[in-house]
Design an enzyme around this catalytic site. Structure first.
Site, PDB file in Angstrom:
ATOM      1  N   VAL A 189      -6.650  -0.794  -2.889  1.00  0.00           N
ATOM      2  CA  VAL A 189      -5.318  -1.092  -2.358  1.00  0.00           C
ATOM      3  C   VAL A 189      -4.762  -2.248  -3.185  1.00  0.00           C
ATOM      4  O   VAL A 189      -5.496  -3.190  -3.507  1.00  0.00           O
ATOM      5  CB  VAL A 189      -5.365  -1.496  -0.868  1.00  0.00           C
ATOM      6  CG1 VAL A 189      -3.958  -1.727  -0.325  1.00  0.00           C
ATOM      7  CG2 VAL A 189      -6.090  -0.443  -0.046  1.00  0.00           C
ATOM      8  N   SER A 200      -0.490   4.052  -7.046  1.00  0.00           N
ATOM      9  CA  SER A 200      -0.587   4.108  -8.505  1.00  0.00           C
ATOM     10  C   SER A 200      -1.924   4.732  -8.873  1.00  0.00           C
ATOM     11  O   SER A 200      -2.925   4.542  -8.176  1.00  0.00           O
ATOM     12  CB  SER A 200      -0.451   2.713  -9.131  1.00  0.00           C
ATOM     13  OG  SER A 200      -1.609   1.939  -8.938  1.00  0.00           O
ATOM     14  N   VAL A 276      -7.349   4.251  -8.378  1.00  0.00           N
ATOM     15  CA  VAL A 276      -6.323   4.590  -7.392  1.00  0.00           C
ATOM     16  C   VAL A 276      -6.002   3.329  -6.594  1.00  0.00           C
ATOM     17  O   VAL A 276      -6.901   2.689  -6.053  1.00  0.00           O
ATOM     18  CB  VAL A 276      -6.797   5.714  -6.455  1.00  0.00           C
ATOM     19  CG1 VAL A 276      -5.725   6.039  -5.414  1.00  0.00           C
ATOM     20  CG2 VAL A 276      -7.156   6.959  -7.263  1.00  0.00           C
ATOM     21  N   GLU A 277      -4.736   2.983  -6.537  1.00  0.00           N
ATOM     22  CA  GLU A 277      -4.292   1.799  -5.797  1.00  0.00           C
ATOM     23  C   GLU A 277      -3.151   2.199  -4.867  1.00  0.00           C
ATOM     24  O   GLU A 277      -2.028   2.428  -5.314  1.00  0.00           O
ATOM     25  CB  GLU A 277      -3.793   0.706  -6.759  1.00  0.00           C
ATOM     26  CG  GLU A 277      -4.842   0.151  -7.691  1.00  0.00           C
ATOM     27  CD  GLU A 277      -5.535  -1.080  -7.142  1.00  0.00           C
ATOM     28  OE1 GLU A 277      -5.230  -1.462  -5.983  1.00  0.00           O
ATOM     29  OE2 GLU A 277      -6.356  -1.672  -7.862  1.00  0.00           O
ATOM     30  N   THR A 278      -3.452   2.324  -3.583  1.00  0.00           N
ATOM     31  CA  THR A 278      -2.353   2.522  -2.636  1.00  0.00           C
ATOM     32  C   THR A 278      -1.638   1.193  -2.437  1.00  0.00           C
ATOM     33  O   THR A 278      -2.185   0.123  -2.714  1.00  0.00           O
ATOM     34  CB  THR A 278      -2.872   3.057  -1.292  1.00  0.00           C
ATOM     35  OG1 THR A 278      -3.902   2.191  -0.813  1.00  0.00           O
ATOM     36  CG2 THR A 278      -3.403   4.473  -1.445  1.00  0.00           C
TER      37      THR A 278
END
Length: 577
Positions: A189, A200, A276-278
């Site tokens: 995150v 992203s 993966v970055e929420t």
């Protein structure tokens, strides 16, 4: 949402995505999957954390390919997902169990897991996960309580891939070496600003790495984004950190991280590393759904294109093992090219603060606003090294700690069974060095400038020989080339060799200096030239050191890096044990 068996429904799902369970739930869910889906799921224990918790991995495949050996025999594409490397950023844990349960129940991904094996580590940082509380992520919306960023040893696992200080890292690297996943996905995150995009996905090789893999990585990313956009997401292909903190007008850059980071580490194995970055300001429900959708999309695409991706990876492996890789890029930088990006943010004010004395920013997320900002999209090599034709030799004095790290990385090496008294090598000697003032991850970093030069050195029995003709050639260069940002030298593992240990008394140097000046015109000229530097001229210690370095008693090994480059394998090698 249809009702699932209670044993496979997480607290997060039961609470309407308001809460997340403790680690005991993550472990029990892993153990429950094989009972619910016999022959299609397996729960492995990778080992124990420093506080004694089992680090578990759920393996899923519709056709029963549930071991690394079986996957290798079948040339099966493997996708390895991990959550909770930063245990406050815990979206991946709940998204992964939710997705894999639905996939095994036939609700999603029809047929995909017939040709792909998914390996899922729900929580990497298991001890940090149990440092549970409501206040660990003040710039994140939910869940109500969560774990902590670092491990019980206060190490940041996503800075540890190259140096392997954390026991948890050694366990996961062993699993990566065994499974050799085609795609390795690290679920996070963001920190930082408020804006509209919700996730992203940074994927490499795409703009860096071998051209054939970069083209396939770009295609993979573009097709993944097409699916995410159709699902209502606003995906970004770069990590959304401003060039200048808290200043949206500074814009963004595309970057490739060094191998201390997960996807940087795996991409230099000429496989696909994915970060993966929420977005932290979305609700937990939104973030878990975005994470699930990314995972689902990647599994679907790898199921479809796995054979082509693996063929390209195999071709790169062949180049590496046959010694065709002669140069390695150790660092990347943005090219001068700049684009104008229309970025969906929110209205904001930025002005001076009477508290901090610096500018501070206030967002109004009730007022969407499109920002016109600069973006640097492209990369070029910033640091490239040419490899030795043979490999690297690590002095026997350091073999005891280097060997386990090489083993953890899956790097091939051998040991010298007998001493080589006068080996032709390249050595690296530095007197132009700087210890970093601030420690990082318990290390005092070192920058040592110098160059490899031909030399003759004795190689003691027990020294390690690390050939460059191997699959992990890029990682070998990153670890042993002194200039690499994540080399063992840069992390400070060899600092003692760059500390002066022996000295000459001033009253011995003074007459020696006069004698040397009287008989050696070159030394006299060099000394006179140095005196033109006011700082040198005013520093008695520096002036005397100039002559001490020329005294026969001076330690010629001061500043000598205890790793050498060789053109061919030394004699007397035996397999590492």
């Amino acid at each position: 949402m249809s009702q699932a068996p209670p044993s496979l429904t997480s607290l997060s799902e039961q609470s309407g995505w308001k809460r997340t369970g403790r680690y005991a739930e993550a472990e029990s869910l892993c153990r429950a999957f094989p009972k619910a889906f016999p022959g299609r799921a397996r729960c492995d224990t990778l080992g124990l954390s420093p506080e004694g918790r089992p680090l578990v991995a759920l393996v899923v495949s519709q056709d029963g390919t549930l071991t690394a050996d079986a996957a290798r025999r079948k040339q099966r594409p493997v996708v390895f997902f991990q959550g909770g490397i930063h245990a406050g950023e815990i979206d991946g844990k709940d998204a992964g169990y939710w997705l894999l349960r639905d996939a095994l129940q036939g609700k999603v991904l029809p047929g995909a897991l017939q040709g792909v094996t998914a390996v899922f580590v729900p929580v990497f940082n298991v001890d940090g996960h149990e440092r549970f509380g409501p206040n660990h992520r003040p710039n994140q919306v939910g869940p109500e309580e969560m774990g902590f960023r670092t491990t019980a040893q206060n190490l940041n696992l996503n800075r540890d891939y190259a140096k392997v200080d954390a026991p948890e890292m050694a366990l996961v690297l062993k699993a990566l070496a065994a499974w050799d996943p085609l795609v390795y996905v690290d679920l996070h995150v963001t920190d930082g600003a408020r804006f509209e995009p919700d996730v992203s996905v940074s994927l490499e090789p795409q703009k860096a790495g071998p051209p054939a893999l970069a083209a396939l990585g770009l295609k993979l990313r573009e097709e993944l984004f097409a699916g995410l956009t159709a699902q209502g997401h606003q995906p970004l292909s770069f990590y959304p950190s401003f060039v200048k903190d808290d200043d949206p007008t500074s814009g963004f850059t595309y970057g490739v991280p060094p191998p201390r980071f997960s996807h940087g580490y795996w991409s230099i194995h000429h496989r696909f590393g994915v970060l993966v970055e929420t977005h932290s300001w979305k609700t937990y429900a939104q973030r878990v759904k975005a994470t699930r959708d990314v995972m689902e999309g990647l599994l679907r695409l790898v199921a479809r294109d796995g054979a082509a991706l693996q063929a390209a990876v195999k071709a790169e492996d062949l180049k590496a093992t046959s010694g065709q890789v002669r140069e390695v890029v150790l660092g990347w930088e943005n090219t001068p090219k700049r684009e104008t990006l229309q970025f969906k943010g929110y209205a904001y004010e930025r002005g001076p603060s009477d508290i901090s004395g610096q500018a501070w920013i206030r967002y109004d997320d009730t007022k969407p606003q499109t920002w016109t900002v600069p973006f640097a999209p492209d990369l070029q090599p910033a640091l490239t090294v040419t490899l030795p034709t043979g490999g690297y030799v690590v002095s026997a004095a350091h073999a005891a700690w280097v060997a386990p790290k090489l083993t953890a990385h899956g790097i091939a090496f051998q040991r010298l069974t007998r001493a080589v008294p006068a080996a032709k090598v390249e050595s690296f000697l530095s007197r132009d060095l700087q210890f970093r003032e601030q420690s990082s991850e318990g290390h005092q970093g070192l920058t040592a400038k110098g160059a490899w030069k031909p030399d003759t050195q004795g190689l003691p029995a027990g020294s390690l020989y690390v050939p460059v003709a191997q699959k992990n050639v890029q990682l070998v260069a990153h670890l042993f080339e002194p200039s690499g940002p994540d080399s063992f030298l840069s992390w400070g593992f060899f600092n003692a060799h760059f500390e002066q240990k022996e000295y000459i008394e001033d009253y011995v140097v003074e007459p020696f200096a006069r004698e040397l000046l009287a008989k050696d015109p070159a030394v006299k000229a060099a000394f006179q030239e140095r005196l033109k530097d006011p700082a040198f001229a005013k520093d008695p210690r520096a002036r005397l050191r100039f002559f001490a370095e020329r005294h026969p008693a001076w330690d010629e090994r001061f500043g000598l890096y205890p790793v050498y480059r060789v053109a061919s394998a030394p004699e007397g090698l035996a397999p590492a044990k």
